[in-house]
Design a protein around this motif. Sequence first.
Motif, PDB file in Angstrom:
ATOM      1  N   GLY A   1     -14.189  18.540  -2.796  1.00 37.85           N
ATOM      2  CA  GLY A   1     -15.797  18.174  -3.248  1.00 37.85           C
ATOM      3  C   GLY A   1     -15.989  16.377  -3.461  1.00 37.85           C
ATOM      4  N   GLN A   2     -15.079  16.289  -4.029  1.00 39.39           N
ATOM      5  CA  GLN A   2     -14.450  14.367  -4.654  1.00 39.39           C
ATOM      6  C   GLN A   2     -14.761  13.745  -3.768  1.00 39.39           C
ATOM      7  N   LYS A   3     -13.266  14.484  -2.612  1.00 45.10           N
ATOM      8  CA  LYS A   3     -13.112  14.051  -1.466  1.00 45.10           C
ATOM      9  C   LYS A   3     -14.309  12.961  -0.948  1.00 45.10           C
ATOM     10  N   PHE A   4     -15.125  14.144  -0.211  1.00 44.41           N
ATOM     11  CA  PHE A   4     -15.905  14.227   0.320  1.00 44.41           C
ATOM     12  C   PHE A   4     -16.736  13.104  -0.030  1.00 44.41           C
ATOM     13  N   SER A   5     -17.521  13.538  -1.286  1.00 41.09           N
ATOM     14  CA  SER A   5     -17.956  12.426  -2.060  1.00 41.09           C
ATOM     15  C   SER A   5     -17.617  11.111  -2.129  1.00 41.09           C
ATOM     16  N   LEU A   6     -16.160  11.433  -2.011  1.00 39.95           N
ATOM     17  CA  LEU A   6     -16.255   9.302  -1.667  1.00 39.95           C
ATOM     18  C   LEU A   6     -16.110   8.726  -0.388  1.00 39.95           C
ATOM     19  N   ALA A   7     -15.951  10.021   0.618  1.00 43.32           N
ATOM     20  CA  ALA A   7     -16.149   9.320   1.541  1.00 43.32           C
ATOM     21  C   ALA A   7     -17.133   8.568   2.362  1.00 43.32           C
ATOM     22  N   MET A   8     -17.790   9.040   1.401  1.00 41.94           N
ATOM     23  CA  MET A   8     -19.822   9.305   2.147  1.00 41.94           C
ATOM     24  C   MET A   8     -19.977   7.586   1.052  1.00 41.94           C
ATOM     25  N   SER A   9     -19.704   7.822  -0.010  1.00 41.50           N
ATOM     26  CA  SER A   9     -19.812   6.571  -0.821  1.00 41.50           C
ATOM     27  C   SER A   9     -19.102   5.307  -0.185  1.00 41.50           C
TER      28      SER A   9
ATOM     29  N   TYR B   1      -6.719   7.166  -3.454  1.00 42.54           N
ATOM     30  CA  TYR B   1      -5.337   7.672  -3.781  1.00 42.54           C
ATOM     31  C   TYR B   1      -6.206   6.655  -5.193  1.00 42.54           C
ATOM     32  N   LEU B   2      -6.861   5.752  -5.054  1.00 41.41           N
ATOM     33  CA  LEU B   2      -6.804   5.025  -6.315  1.00 41.41           C
ATOM     34  C   LEU B   2      -7.563   5.791  -7.072  1.00 41.41           C
ATOM     35  N   SER B   3      -8.762   6.556  -7.005  1.00 46.95           N
ATOM     36  CA  SER B   3      -9.411   7.586  -7.686  1.00 46.95           C
ATOM     37  C   SER B   3      -8.499   8.786  -8.494  1.00 46.95           C
ATOM     38  N   LEU B   4      -7.051   8.766  -7.207  1.00 41.71           N
ATOM     39  CA  LEU B   4      -6.726   9.980  -8.096  1.00 41.71           C
ATOM     40  C   LEU B   4      -5.537   9.186  -8.982  1.00 41.71           C
ATOM     41  N   PHE B   5      -5.037   7.673  -8.708  1.00 34.67           N
ATOM     42  CA  PHE B   5      -4.631   7.164  -9.601  1.00 34.67           C
ATOM     43  C   PHE B   5      -4.979   6.964 -10.816  1.00 34.67           C
ATOM     44  N   LYS B   6      -6.766   6.222 -11.045  1.00 31.48           N
ATOM     45  CA  LYS B   6      -7.163   6.438 -12.102  1.00 31.48           C
ATOM     46  C   LYS B   6      -7.330   7.718 -12.725  1.00 31.48           C
ATOM     47  N   LYS B   7      -7.823   8.726 -12.011  1.00 37.82           N
ATOM     48  CA  LYS B   7      -7.455  10.202 -13.006  1.00 37.82           C
ATOM     49  C   LYS B   7      -6.305  10.031 -14.009  1.00 37.82           C
ATOM     50  N   ILE B   8      -5.116   9.844 -13.191  1.00 36.10           N
ATOM     51  CA  ILE B   8      -3.702   9.970 -14.233  1.00 36.10           C
ATOM     52  C   ILE B   8      -3.840   8.784 -14.761  1.00 36.10           C
ATOM     53  N   LYS B   9      -4.047   8.364 -15.040  1.00 34.06           N
ATOM     54  CA  LYS B   9      -4.748   6.716 -15.629  1.00 34.06           C
ATOM     55  C   LYS B   9      -5.433   7.626 -17.673  1.00 34.06           C
TER      56      LYS B   9
ATOM     57  N   PHE C   1      -1.979  -2.179  -5.594  1.00 31.34           N
ATOM     58  CA  PHE C   1      -3.601  -2.002  -5.085  1.00 31.34           C
ATOM     59  C   PHE C   1      -3.816  -3.013  -5.340  1.00 31.34           C
ATOM     60  N   ARG C   2      -3.927  -4.435  -6.139  1.00 33.20           N
ATOM     61  CA  ARG C   2      -4.639  -4.961  -6.031  1.00 33.20           C
ATOM     62  C   ARG C   2      -3.953  -6.086  -4.667  1.00 33.20           C
ATOM     63  N   ASN C   3      -2.145  -6.334  -4.511  1.00 36.63           N
ATOM     64  CA  ASN C   3      -2.119  -6.964  -3.829  1.00 36.63           C
ATOM     65  C   ASN C   3      -2.607  -6.439  -2.092  1.00 36.63           C
TER      66      ASN C   3
ATOM     67  N   LEU D   1       1.038  -0.964   0.453  1.00 35.69           N
ATOM     68  CA  LEU D   1       0.275   0.359  -0.102  1.00 35.69           C
ATOM     69  C   LEU D   1       1.161   1.020   0.012  1.00 35.69           C
ATOM     70  N   GLY D   2       1.971   0.994   0.749  1.00 34.53           N
ATOM     71  CA  GLY D   2       2.666   2.421   0.547  1.00 34.53           C
ATOM     72  C   GLY D   2       3.537   2.716  -0.123  1.00 34.53           C
ATOM     73  N   SER D   3       3.960   1.535  -1.225  1.00 35.29           N
ATOM     74  CA  SER D   3       4.289   1.836  -1.939  1.00 35.29           C
ATOM     75  C   SER D   3       3.629   1.826  -3.495  1.00 35.29           C
ATOM     76  N   ALA D   4       2.069   1.931  -3.198  1.00 34.34           N
ATOM     77  CA  ALA D   4       1.386   2.389  -4.596  1.00 34.34           C
ATOM     78  C   ALA D   4       1.389   3.631  -3.977  1.00 34.34           C
ATOM     79  N   PHE D   5       1.155   4.104  -3.282  1.00 31.04           N
ATOM     80  CA  PHE D   5       0.522   5.360  -2.985  1.00 31.04           C
ATOM     81  C   PHE D   5       2.116   6.623  -3.465  1.00 31.04           C
ATOM     82  N   GLN D   6       3.305   5.836  -3.208  1.00 30.11           N
ATOM     83  CA  GLN D   6       4.472   6.547  -2.940  1.00 30.11           C
ATOM     84  C   GLN D   6       4.136   6.577  -5.062  1.00 30.11           C
ATOM     85  N   LYS D   7       3.660   5.680  -5.187  1.00 30.53           N
ATOM     86  CA  LYS D   7       4.194   5.603  -7.439  1.00 30.53           C
ATOM     87  C   LYS D   7       3.583   7.003  -7.348  1.00 30.53           C
ATOM     88  N   VAL D   8       1.910   6.252  -7.211  1.00 32.03           N
ATOM     89  CA  VAL D   8       1.300   7.423  -7.512  1.00 32.03           C
ATOM     90  C   VAL D   8       1.832   9.199  -7.464  1.00 32.03           C
TER      91      VAL D   8
END
Length: 278
Positions: free
Chosen positions: A260-268, A235-243, A210-212, A161-168
């Motif tokens: 705003g997107q972060k708060f919406s993501l928190a609720m979902s 971070y997965l949301s940010l990664f998808k935007k980067i992709k 991310f999968r692991n 998880l730390g590795s995924a965050f750093q690479k993003v």
Amino acid sequence: MKKLFDELAYKVSKVVTEKYSTSFSLGILALKPSIRPAIYAIYGYVRLADEIVDSFHDYDKERLLQRLKTETWNAIDEKISLNPILQSFQETVNKFNIDKALIEQFLHSMEMDLQKIDYNSDLYKEYILGSAEVVGLMCLQVFTENKKETFEMLKPYAMKLGSAFQKVNFLRDLKDDYHILGRTYFPSIDMKVFNNRIKLQVENEIEEDFRNALIGIRRLPSSSRFGVYLAYKYYLSLFKKIKNTSAEKIMNQRIRIHNGQKFSLAMSSYIKYKMAKL
């Protein structure tokens, strides 16, 4: 009245976290209240070191980082520091028996940022280990609350998880790292010809991390599971935007997720978590 100073120290670390990272702040709020101060303390400390190497361009960074190292070990050994961030950090280290080797590895990666390094595969892995994976392990020692067997079981997932965050972060910060700080972390990549094909190679590596990591998140204690899952989702949301952004644009623009997107993501994410679909 030392209790007042201790409370101030943790409050300073919390303010640092809130100032620098909305994502981690919201994730920490989703943790069990009793462990939140310790995670604020860890984030505040690593942020302080990161600022030295990334932002203090008009000062002697090497000297400042060496001073931080000396004061870190003194604070941990003496169990006190007049620096509020170090005070909350040393208390967390001593309370949760955080391995000093993790701190040493982290500081080593910060020292690497002071040098112009051509990152080959080994140096790339060494940097990520110290700058991200060991930070995940420090947090994991708090999450598992000195339960060594649980820590060892979850250790490889926390590192992923730390590795995924750093690479993003590397992809997100590509413009500033390359054009301002003169850094290129990805091994065997010529940033002058960074294109969508090269970007895809990095993205495939991140997706595997991310999968692991998700396997381990599902096995975390209930006191920390949702908070870590929330940070993962950010971070997965940010990664998808980067992709979905071209390599050319990434080289010239920092990709962000608005609050705003972060708060919406928190609720979902919370709804999904409560419905046991994590």
